[in-house]
Motif scaffolding. Structure first.
Motif, PDB file in Angstrom:
ATOM      1  N   LEU A  60       0.803  -1.216   0.000  1.00 27.53           N
ATOM      2  CA  LEU A  60       0.000   0.000   0.000  1.00 27.53           C
ATOM      3  C   LEU A  60       0.840   1.273   0.000  1.00 27.53           C
ATOM      4  O   LEU A  60       1.496   1.615   0.984  1.00 27.53           O
ATOM      5  N   GLU A 128      -2.751  10.331  -1.540  1.00 29.94           N
ATOM      6  CA  GLU A 128      -3.097   8.945  -1.818  1.00 29.94           C
ATOM      7  C   GLU A 128      -4.511   8.624  -1.344  1.00 29.94           C
ATOM      8  O   GLU A 128      -5.290   7.961  -2.038  1.00 29.94           O
ATOM      9  N   ARG A 131      -7.120  10.190  -3.649  1.00 29.97           N
ATOM     10  CA  ARG A 131      -7.248   9.438  -4.881  1.00 29.97           C
ATOM     11  C   ARG A 131      -8.056   8.158  -4.650  1.00 29.97           C
ATOM     12  O   ARG A 131      -8.912   7.795  -5.441  1.00 29.97           O
ATOM     13  N   HIS A 132      -7.738   7.475  -3.568  1.00 31.24           N
ATOM     14  CA  HIS A 132      -8.402   6.212  -3.274  1.00 31.24           C
ATOM     15  C   HIS A 132      -9.907   6.406  -3.148  1.00 31.24           C
ATOM     16  O   HIS A 132     -10.694   5.561  -3.567  1.00 31.24           O
ATOM     17  N   ARG A 140      -6.522   6.305 -11.021  1.00 32.06           N
ATOM     18  CA  ARG A 140      -5.440   6.230 -10.026  1.00 32.06           C
ATOM     19  C   ARG A 140      -4.158   5.728 -10.659  1.00 32.06           C
ATOM     20  O   ARG A 140      -3.068   6.230 -10.367  1.00 32.06           O
ATOM     21  N   MET A 168      -1.680  -0.375  -4.811  1.00 32.83           N
ATOM     22  CA  MET A 168      -2.866   0.468  -4.924  1.00 32.83           C
ATOM     23  C   MET A 168      -4.061  -0.073  -4.148  1.00 32.83           C
ATOM     24  O   MET A 168      -5.137   0.520  -4.152  1.00 32.83           O
TER      25      MET A 168
END
Length: 222
Positions: A60, A128, A131-132, A140, A168
């Motif tokens: 991650l 991050e 975006r997630h 992404r 991701m």
């Protein structure tokens, strides 16, 4: 201390103290930085290339780092969790004992550097998470490729799709679909164990505008 020259400032301080940080090492894409050497905490200075900071679970992405960034700097002052990173591209780096940094550099400089590094990591993690929450997997992935490109990491992300799915936090099938979508649009070319950027402008369109990078919080999506 400027957030744009953290590693340079620290390495300059080491040179002034007469400490040879050692010869630079070469890292290949897919390799991981080491938080310790023979059981002793070390700090990694990224000289070139792009890495993804990763958590204690070993996966991650917590944001990208590149030239003038440091990995595992919390070890110098003995606080925070151990940090490592995954090389997304080939690169060069130096490692320095955290204990030597703590002994040789003035504590005020170390505290300032620690705060600078913390701000950079928090900004990257915030990007991050945004975006997630806000982007599709294909967006992404496009944004990740653009960040590598914009950080002068080159046009090839030499990672397998399994590694990308871990990085991701999505299913392997979702990465495969996203890669196919980007390839069909002419933005990338799929290679064995790698993705090559063909058209950055198309990637930006697919990522969504305005494209957000980990260093441009003012334009974050979501």
């Amino acid at each position: 201390m400027s957030t744009s020259n953290l590693a340079h400032t620290l390495l300059s301080g080491l040179a002034l103290q007469g400490l040879d940080a050692g010869d630079a090492f070469f890292a290949e894409a897919g390799a991981r930085t080491a938080p310790t050497d023979n059981g002793h905490p070390i700090v990694t200075f990224v000289l070139s290339g792009v890495v993804a900071r990763i958590g204690l679970d070993g996966f991650l992405s917590r944001g990208l780092a590149s030239s003038d960034d440091v990995i595992n700097f919390d070890a110098v002052l003995g606080g925070g969790e151990t940090e490592s990173a995954l090389w997304l591209t080939a690169g060069r780096f130096l490692t320095v004992s955290a204990a030597k940094l703590a002994q040789i550099l003035p504590r005020d400089s170390l505290v300032e550097a620690s705060l600078t590094d913390l701000m950079r990591r928090n900004s990257a993690l915030q990007a991050e998470l945004s975006r997630h929450a806000a982007l599709k997997v294909s967006q992404r992935l496009a944004a990740l490729l653009l960040d590598v490109h914009d950080r002068e990491g080159g046009n090839v992300l030499a990672l397998r799709q399994t590694e990308l799915s871990d990085l991701m936090a999505v299913r392997r099938a979702s990465i495969s679909t996203a890669c196919t979508e980007l390839s069909a649009a002419g933005a990338v070319r799929l290679r064995r164990g790698a993705i090559q950027i063909i058209d950055p402008d198309t990637l930006r369109r697919l990522a969504g505008e305005p494209h957000s990078t980990v260093t441009d919080l003012a334009r974050l999506r979501g």
